[in-house]
Each structure stands twice: as structure tokens, then as C-alpha cells.
Design a protein around this motif. Structure first.
Motif, short mmCIF file in Angstrom:
data_model
loop_
_atom_site.label_atom_id
_atom_site.label_comp_id
_atom_site.label_asym_id
_atom_site.label_seq_id
_atom_site.Cartn_x
_atom_site.Cartn_y
_atom_site.Cartn_z
N ALA A 115 0.83 -1.20 0.00
CA ALA A 115 0.00 0.00 0.00
C ALA A 115 0.86 1.25 0.00
O ALA A 115 0.54 2.25 -0.66
CB ALA A 115 -0.94 0.00 1.21
N ALA A 116 1.97 1.21 0.73
CA ALA A 116 2.87 2.37 0.78
C ALA A 116 3.53 2.63 -0.57
O ALA A 116 3.70 3.78 -0.98
CB ALA A 116 3.93 2.16 1.86
N VAL A 117 3.92 1.56 -1.28
CA VAL A 117 4.51 1.73 -2.61
C VAL A 117 3.53 2.41 -3.54
O VAL A 117 3.86 3.38 -4.24
CB VAL A 117 4.96 0.37 -3.18
CG1 VAL A 117 5.28 0.48 -4.66
CG2 VAL A 117 6.17 -0.15 -2.42
N LEU A 118 2.29 1.91 -3.58
CA LEU A 118 1.30 2.49 -4.47
C LEU A 118 0.98 3.94 -4.09
O LEU A 118 0.81 4.80 -4.96
CB LEU A 118 0.03 1.65 -4.45
CG LEU A 118 0.18 0.20 -4.95
CD1 LEU A 118 -1.13 -0.55 -4.82
CD2 LEU A 118 0.68 0.17 -6.38
N SER A 119 0.93 4.21 -2.79
CA SER A 119 0.65 5.58 -2.34
C SER A 119 1.80 6.51 -2.67
O SER A 119 1.58 7.69 -2.99
CB SER A 119 0.38 5.59 -0.84
OG SER A 119 -0.78 4.85 -0.53
N LEU A 120 3.03 6.01 -2.60
CA LEU A 120 4.17 6.84 -2.94
C LEU A 120 4.15 7.20 -4.43
O LEU A 120 4.48 8.33 -4.82
CB LEU A 120 5.48 6.13 -2.58
CG LEU A 120 6.74 6.98 -2.49
CD1 LEU A 120 6.56 8.11 -1.49
CD2 LEU A 120 7.94 6.12 -2.14
N VAL A 121 3.75 6.23 -5.26
CA VAL A 121 3.59 6.53 -6.69
C VAL A 121 2.52 7.59 -6.89
O VAL A 121 2.69 8.55 -7.65
CB VAL A 121 3.23 5.25 -7.47
CG1 VAL A 121 2.89 5.59 -8.92
CG2 VAL A 121 4.39 4.26 -7.44
N GLY A 122 1.39 7.45 -6.18
CA GLY A 122 0.32 8.44 -6.28
C GLY A 122 0.75 9.80 -5.80
O GLY A 122 0.40 10.83 -6.41
N MET A 123 1.52 9.86 -4.70
CA MET A 123 1.99 11.15 -4.20
C MET A 123 2.95 11.81 -5.18
O MET A 123 2.90 13.03 -5.40
CB MET A 123 2.67 10.98 -2.85
CG MET A 123 2.80 12.29 -2.09
SD MET A 123 4.34 12.46 -1.19
CE MET A 123 5.47 12.88 -2.50
#
Length: 923
Positions: free
Chosen positions: A794-802
Motif C-alpha cells: 500500500a505504501a509503494v502504491l501511495s508513494l507513486v500516487g503522491m
């Protein structure tokens, strides 16, 4: 008798290709198209949209060339378009396929651009990309294109060119068209322009010509920013697609998407996509070349190109390689040939006195001066010049024949080549030639050095000995495609040209230093922090993965697949190390000179992220869309909530606030606490949903991280690396979001990634500390969360989104706000709106910032001397007229004293542009 004749009549096609009659007809058609390009270039006047017609003719020439070479075949084994991703997949609605969405999207953009103009174009682009997104959800490569275009394209031409370099190069491109000379480059008050190779100027001039907008002096057409930045966008997005294609082939499609998204969401790559300067053309073409090298090295040597049937005929990568080389080389050959012949009175009557169209043969001649600006102060008189090398063999036609021989040999070598690895190598050398044309020797030297080091590191020297790398032919490709302009310039201008571009701009920049800064290895380490935010947090871990990991994780990999992955890591690491070492060793340093090291660094980070994601089970399309939306929305809400607690999120100080209070206004106007807390809670809620969704998708039978699932020591190493990455990000975020006593302001560090002058004042009314602080805090938090294995996906995907959100803000808010203070576009617009006729001139007084030249088509009276004798004489000669002056704010009082007792009225303020001011005065 009739039956006998009918039985012998040739058919148009056969199982092996077109009939001899059709083949001869297509060959003749191709020759006619080549002739058409020749006549178009030789014509004594320019044709509106000439470059567009020339491109269409070149496509016709390619059809004729394929027919003449016997490459137009009707291969029954070829896949049809219906069997490719261009058509609908099984279970996908037919209307969702690119064959439906792409034409509609392209047509929408074209219609809006033609009928409503560039002001509405951003909205049409967003609608078009939304249509393409329907197809992109099932096609990773198309998704990379849509995501990158959504970031880069809508606001690409929505704000002015930044002085001095965008306008500098833009003016050189404009003079190409105005002077109708695609060899000798001219720059306003500096005479010949010799400091940069030709690619950016040709690409901008071609787009300008194809668009058909005005390029003559004092025309001041709308939307020139679009035509100058569009070639940069095309190179940039092609670079992203090459990263996806290369990594998807040797690793996985998911890894390819991640690598492309990481690269595309770095401030370096995104902001230089919005700058019409030489860095993106150079780095994008080097990136494409290196990814083609990756494919050429690791592809099965015997794998053949898979043809695709379009209509009657089948086309493959072989046709693409030939088209690439011919489209680069043949126009250069034809243009050189036309420098010794002019089509007088030809297309549309021409400008000559000949009663009938006729070819006039002559030696090469070229113009000195700015076209149609002979009497404008600051310009030189116009006259003709002859080449420095006057020998008959050195004439452009002789050069054209020599390059034509090389081009013919290359195409002949490709006539039977269908092995993919070999085709990749041909294309590799072609893009090395383009990179050479973009910024000189590093364009081919860096990819060549990477290739040599990879062969050494992976012990693949047999590829060199057995001819798989096609070095001899490759050198011929680089020379034949990349050298014609350099040779033509030397023949025209002699050693003065080579002394400037080779000695001054290559050797001196490397050794003794030319302009710019000096610094140690720390210089570029610091700039990589800002230029790769937020991904800089993962760079140490990614480099460690390259150095320490012998075999990438992944159960079920064959020995060959594991070896290819290991060698890919080696190649990316060597690419980064080579680029970083080479540009750190240069004496001359600007903040963006380290840009060539960014693509391999981002690929290493993307591969590291892919291994952190682990293997996942297939999920429903709705679940994937929901997860994608949550990954983008959660960090955005957190950023806004945290930023709102610190101060004004928008960062624009109102007009009625005094200059003295502007520095404290932003932090003293935070959002309501309850609103910020609500945003933070909503963001955390979406992140929790993402965690739950991703945990359900984890494949319990596969690895869950970049290291073995039960290896506690490896997991501890990842956690420590993420803690270190969070610390790095915190320092970078602090530098960007704080204003220390030392200059520059933190907010300015982002634009320092592409500007050359680092001493320009920051606009008082812009304060981005709150929003940058929000981005920094969320980046640190997400990096810390990466240390927890259960939350990692989840953190990887959120970092991409950020990162995606951060770049969207950077391009669509930050750069748009700042552009008026680093550009003269709005000031010159105001001049043209205020003047009553062309008899009211614009004067650039004691400044040399380039925008005044570009936006007027060099129809600007330039006075740079500090003694004012020249301008005082000019004012006296123009008594009784009204004149407009553009100058720096700090010189305004001196201008008023010089023009006294005349009234000098300011038309713009510091808030409009904090560097330049536009004034009007009666003379």
C-alpha cells in the motif's frame, strides 16, 4: 485468343507480395514523392504547412522504397490488427479498444486546436486522455503514455517561454524559417549561433512550419510556446515508453510501468519536458538508445520480428528500423542537394522572374543577418556569403552524394535483416546519432561507454567478436545520420565553427570551465535530492540492491531469466555510475548537468519497488481501479491536510498585502483546524482501505518482498534502508519548504533544476512553504511505512500516487505561477495590445534576456551600451512618435532621467513581472 490474353494478365497481388506491375507503380510513386520533397526544399518561396506536406511525402517515399526492396509482402502467417492490442481483448467491449478511442481522441484534439485555438486546447487534451484511459486500463504501455501525457501535455504551451534559454533557442529556430536556411544558424545581436548542435532547432522549426503559424518579424502569433515545446514532449514521452518497453521485455510489464512512472514523476524529467532547451532531446535520445541496447544484448539472437498485417501487406520491426533511418537521413541528403539548385517560379508562382518554372543551378550561397530586420537597431546589415571551403567537391551537392552512399549501404544491409536483436542494434545506433545531434559528443560517447562496460561486466565479449553488435555498420549509422550538419557547417564557416563548438563548448567545459559553477562530488548529490524528490529516498537502497544482490528474487525463474535480470541490474547500475562520474568530473557545472544519470537511477528504483510489491493474485478490474484511485487520493488528502495546518496552501499572497508583510502572510493564514483534521482522517481512511485491498491480493504462495519472505535479516536491512531514506527525504523536504537566511528560498530550488541564472529575485507574492512542507511530510511518512512489510504494498502504491500529484502541482501550479516572472511573454503581449501601429516600436534598453527578441520576431530596437549615446541619437531621430520600452525594474529611474522631461508611464508592475517592466513614453 481472348481467354489466353486474360489468363496471362498480371494480378495486383500474390501470396508473396504485390505483382510486378503494382511493385513498379509503387516504386514510381515513391520516387515521385522523393522528387516532391526535393522540389519543396528547392522552391524559392516557402509553402505554408510545408513541413507537414514534406512529412506526408516522406511516408509515400517509404512505401515506394519498401516496394522497390521487395519488403511489401502479403504474409499469411502475419498477425492481423485484430489480433493485437490495437483491437479489443476477449471480454472487452469493442468501443473500449484503441482502434475506437484513439481516432476519436486525436480527432477531438485536432478539431479543437484548429477551430477554437490553444486556449481551449488543455481541456480538449484532458478529455482525449480520459477516452484513452478506457483502453489503457488493460494495456500497460498505453497506460504509461496516458499517465505521462496527463502530466506533461495539458499545460505544455499554456505559459510563456522562460528567459533566457527557451527564448534563445526559439529565436534561432524562428530565424531558420525566416531566413529559409536550415544549416547556418543566426542569433540577433550575436551574429552566427555555433554553441549548440542542430537537433532542437530543426525539431522546433519543423513543428512550427507544420503548424503553419507566422514566423516573420513583428507577426507575434499566438501559441508559439506549443510549437516549441511539442518536440520536447514527444521525445520525453518516447523516452518513458522506451523504459517501459525495455524493462517489460527483460523483467515484467509491472516493473516496466513502475520504472517509467518513477522516471516520469521526478522533477528533473517532468520540468525539463516543459523546457524547450537541449537537455531533454539529449537525455531522452540517450535513454531510448540505451534501452534499445538492453534489448539488443539480451534478446534471443535468433528471434525474428513478428509481422503485423495492415491491409494487404505485413509490416514488422524491420520496416520500422528502415523508416527510422531513412526519415533521419534522407531529408538531410535532399536538403543539401537543394543548396545548389533553386526551383525558380515553381510552386505557387515562386518569387522569381522566370516566366515558367525552372531549376537554376548555382554554387552554395547563404545570407548573413536577421531576415527582414536590416534596419532595426542592434541588428547587422544583410548580405550574402560564400562557403569557407570553396572547392567544388565541398559543395552541398557533393556532400549529399557522399551521405547518400552511406545511407544506401545501411538500408541495403537491412534489406534481409529480420532478427530482432540486430534490428534493435541498428535502432540503437540511430538514436545515438540523434543524441549526438542534440548535444554533441556525449550523445554517443555515454551509450558507447555503457555498452563497453556492460560487455565487460557480463562477460559477453563474444557478441563483439561474432559481429552481433554490428559496430562497423553502427559507426557508419552514427556518422551518416549525425554528421551531415556538422560537416556542412565546417564547409561554410571553417575552423571558427569547430573552435567554438568543439574546443569551447566541449573541451573547455570539461577541463577549464565555461560559465556555470564549480564544485565537488557533493554538488550533484545535493541537486539529485531535489531533482528526484520523493524517489531520492529509495536511491541508496536501489543502488545497494545493484551492488549486493546476485540474483533477483522470484521463484519459478529459469536460470536464463535470472541471469538476464541480474545483467539488467548490472547495466542500469553501470549506466548510473558512468553518467554520475563523467558529469561530476566536468569542471563546468549547472544544476541540471547531472540529468543523464537520472534515467538509470529511476530504473533501479522502479525495479526495487517491483520486488517490494511481491507477487500478487489477479484481481477484478473494479478493484484495481478503486485501488488506483485510493493510491492517488489518499496522499493528496494528507498533503492538503498537513499543509493547511502550516499555512496558506495556495501560496499566493493577496494584492492588498504590503511587501513587508508578504513574507509572513502565508504561515499566518492556515486553514481551519477541523478542515485539516478531516482531510487527514479521510486520507488515512483511504490508505487503510488500500492496505486491506492489497493484503487480500497478496499471493501467499509467492514472495512478498524484494528478499526471501522468511529472511528476517534481509527484512531488517530493508527496514533500516527505509529509515535512512526517510532521513534523506526529511532533509530534502526541509530545504525545499524552509526559507533560511542563505539564498535561494526553498521554493526556488525546484526551478534551479533547469534555469542557468541562480541569482534572479523570487516574487514576493508567492510563498509555497506550506504545500511543499505537506509534500515533504507525506513523503517521509510513506517512506517510513515502507519499512513495515505488512503495509509495504500500500505504501509503494501511495508513494507513486503522491509523486504523480507532486508533479501535477509542479507543472500546473508552480511553473504556471512563476513563468511571468521568468518570461517576457505577457509584457510583449501587452505591448502589441497597446500599440496603435507598427510605427510605435518596442525598445529593449540595457538588457539582453532574449525574450524581447523572440516574441517580436527580432523586430525590437536593442540598446545595450551603458553610455546611452546610441539611444539618445535614436530618440532624437524619432521625435514625435510614441515608443515602448522593456527593461529591468532596477533601471527604471535611470530611464526616466534620460527621457526627462518626457512622461514615462509604467504599464506593468512588480506583481506582473518582478524582473522586467514595460513602459511607454512620447519621444
Amino acid at each position: 485468343m481472348t481467354d489466353e490474353v486474360a489468363s496471362e494478365a498480371p494480378t495486383l497481388t500474390s501470396p508473396d507480395g504485390p505483382s510486378p506491375r503494382l511493385r513498379r507503380g509503387l516504386s514510381a510513386f515513391g520516387f515521385a514523392c522523393v522528387t516532391g520533397v526535393f522540389v519543396l526544399m528547392a522552391n524559392d518561396t516557402q509553402l505554408q504547412h510545408g513541413a507537414l506536406f514534406g512529412f506526408l511525402l516522406m511516408l509515400g517515399a517509404l512505401v515506394g522504397l519498401f516496394a522497390a526492396m521487395g519488403l511489401l509482402v502479403s504474409d499469411p502467417s502475419a498477425r492481423s490488427l485484430a489480433q493485437t492490442s490495437w483491437s479489443a481483448f476477449e471480454g472487452e467491449p469493442s468501443w473500449a479498444a484503441p482502434r475506437v478511442t484513439a481516432p476519436i481522441a486525436l480527432g477531438l484534439v485536432a478539431i479543437v486546436a484548429k477551430t477554437l485555438g490553444g486556449y481551449v486546447l488543455p481541456y480538449a487534451i484532458l478529455v482525449a486522455l480520459a477516452l484513452l484511459l478506457i483502453s489503457a486500463l488493460r494495456r500497460p504501455g498505453l497506460f504509461v503514455f496516458v499517465a505521462g501525457s496527463a502530466l506533461y501535455l495539458p499545460q505544455l504551451g499554456a505559459y510563456g517561454l522562460w528567459d533566457p534559454w527557451e527564448t534563445h533557442y526559439g529565436e534561432v529556430s524562428r530565424e531558420i524559417l525566416s531566413r529559409d536556411d536550415w544549416i547556418s544558424l543566426w542569433w540577433a545581436q550575436d551574429k552566427w549561433f555555433w554553441s549548440k548542435p542542430i537537433l532542437i532547432f530543426w525539431s522546433e522549426a519543423l513543428t512550427w512550419s507544420a503548424a503553419g503559424i507566422g514566423f516573420r518579424p513583428d507577426t507575434h502569433p499566438d501559441h508559439t510556446e506549443w510549437v516549441l515545446r511539442l518536440p520536447i514532449y514527444f521525445m520525453s514521452i518516447t523516452g518513458l515508453l522506451s523504459v517501459y518497453a525495455g524493462i517489460a521485455r527483460v523483467w515484467s510489464k509491472r516493473a516496466g510501468v513502475l520504472c517509467a512512472l518513477v522516471l516520469g514523476t521526478t522533477p528533473y524529467y517532468a520540468m525539463l519536458t516543459h523546457q524547450a532547451i537541449t537537455d531533454m532531446p539529449s537525455v531522452a535520445n540517450m535513454t531510448i538508445a540505451t534501452m534499445l541496447l538492453l534489448l539488443g544484448l539480451f534478446e534471443d539472437p535468433e528471434r525474428r520480428a513478428q509481422p503485423v498485417r495492415i491491409g494487404r501487406f505485413a509490416f514488422s520491426a524491420q520496416h520500422a528500423a528502415i523508416a527510422l533511418i531513412v526519415l533521419i537521413g534522407l531529408p538531410q541528403v535532399l536538403y543539401l542537394a537543394t543548396r545548389n539548385v533553386t526551383f525558380v517560379g515553381g510552386l505557387f508562382g515562386g518569387s522569381g522572374e522566370a516566366r515558367f518554372p525552372a531549376f537554376a543551378w548555382h554554387r552554395d550561397e547563404f545570407m548573413f543577418g536577421s531576415a527582414f530586420n536590416p534596419d532595426v537597431p542592434g541588428n547587422f546589415g544583410i548580405h550574402g556569403e560564400t562557403p569557407a571551403v570553396a572547392a567544388l567537391w565541398a559543395q552541398p551537392l557533393g556532400q549529399a552524394l557522399a551521405w547518400l552512399c552511406g545511407l544506401a549501404f545501411i538500408v541495403w544491409a537491412l534489406r534481409r535483416e529480420t532478427r530482432l536483436a540486430q534490428l534493435y542494434m541498428f535502432a540503437f545506433y540511430a538514436f545515438c546519432a540523434l543524441a549526438f545531434m542534440a548535444k554533441g559528443i556525449p550523445g554517443f560517447a555515454l551509450p558507447g561507454l555503457v555498452a563497453a562496460l556492460v560487455l565487460l561486466a557480463t562477460r559477453r565479449f563474444s557478441m563483439l567478436w561474432n559481429g552481433q553488435l554490428r559496430v562497423a555498420t553502427g559507426m557508419l549509422i552514427v556518422v551518416t545520420l549525425g554528421m551531415p550538419w556538422f560537416v556542412a557547417m565546417y564547409m561554410r564557416h571553417g575552423t571558427a565553427f569547430t573552435d567554438r563548438i568543439l574546443i569551447h563548448d566541449h573541451i573547455n567545459r570539461l577541463t577549464s570551465g565555461v560559465h556555470g559553477d564549480n564544485g565537488t562530488i557533493q554538488y550533484f548529490i545535493e541537486q539529485l535530492g531535489y531533482g528526484m524528490f520523493p524517489w531520492i529516498a529509495l536511491l541508496p537502497a536501489a543502488l545497494g540492491s545493484w551492488l549486493l544482490q546476485k540474483t533477483p528474487a522470484g521463484e519459478g525463474l529459469s536460470d536464463e531469466a535470472a541471469r538476464v535480470r541480474r545483467d539488467t541490474l548490472f547495466m542500469m547500475g553501470l549506466w548510473f555510475a558512468t553518467a554520475f562520474t563523467l558529469f561530476s568530473a566536468m569542471t563546468t557545472k549547472f544544476h541540471h548537468y547531472i540529468f543523464p544519470a537520472v534515467p538509470p537511477a529511476c530504473v533501479l528504483i522502479g525495479l526495487f519497488l517491483d520486488r517490494m510489491l511481491g507477487a500478487v493474485q489477479e484481481s477484478t478490474r473494479k478493484r484495481e481501479i478503486a485501488g488506483f484511485a485510493a493510491a492517488c487520493a489518499a496522499p493528496l488528502l494528507l498533503v492538503l491536510g498537513i499543509a493547511g495546518l502550516r499555512g496558506d496552501v495556495r501560496g499566493v499572497v493577496p494584492k492588498d498585502v504590503s511587501v513587508l508583510l508578504s513574507s509572513t502572510w502565508g504561515p499566518s493564514h492556515p486553514w481551519p483546524v477541523f478542515a485539516c483534521v478531516a482531510l487527514i482522517v479521510a486520507g488515512l481512511g483511504l490508505f487503510a482501505f488500500l492496505v486491506k485491498s492489497t493484503r487480500e491480493q497478496l499471493d501467499t504462495h509467492g514472495p512478498t518482498s524484494a528478499t526471501p519472505a522468511r529472511d528476517r535479516f534481509a527484512q531488517a536491512g530493508v527496514a533500516v534502508a527505509m529509515l535512512g531514506g526517510a532521513l534523506i527525504t526529511s532533509f530534502v523536504g526541509r530545504d525545499m519548504s524552509w526559507n533560511a537566511k542563505e539564498q535561494p528560498p526553498g521554493s526556488e530550488r525546484l526551478i534551479h533544476l533547469f534555469v542557468y541564472n541562480y541569482t534572479r529575485p523570487w516574487p514576493d507574492q508567492l510563498d509555497y512553504r506550506a504545500i511543499l512542507g505537506g509534500f515533504a511530510c507525506v513523503a517521509v511518512l510513506l517512506t517510513l511505512v515502507l519499512s513495515a512489510e505488512a503495509l509495504r504494498r500500500a505504501a509503494v502504491l501511495s508513494l507513486v500516487g503522491m509523486a504523480f500529484t507532486f508533479i501535477a502541482w509542479s507543472l500546473d501550479v508552480y511553473m504556471v505561477d512563476l513563468a511571468p516572472h521568468w518570461s517576457q511573454a505577457e509584457l510583449v503581449d501587452r505591448y502589441y495590445a497597446e500599440r496603435k501601429s507598427a510605427k510605435e516600436p518596442l525598445v529593449a534598453w540595457q538588457m539582453n534576456w532574449k525574450g524581447e527578441n523572440f516574441y517580436t520576431g527580432n523586430r525590437v530596437s536593442v540598446f545595450v551600451d551603458l553610455d546611452n549615446k546610441a539611444i539618445e541619437a535614436w530618440v532624437k531621430a524619432h521625435a514625435g512618435t510614441r515608443a515602448f520600452f522593456v527593461l529591468e525594474h532596477g533601471r527604471l529611474e535611470r530611464l526616466k532621467r534620460m527621457l526627462a522631461p518626457r512622461e514615462v508611464k509604467s504599464l506593468t508592475t512588480m506583481r506582473d513581472c518582478n524582473k522586467f517592466v514595460l513602459v511607454v513614453a512620447p519621444l
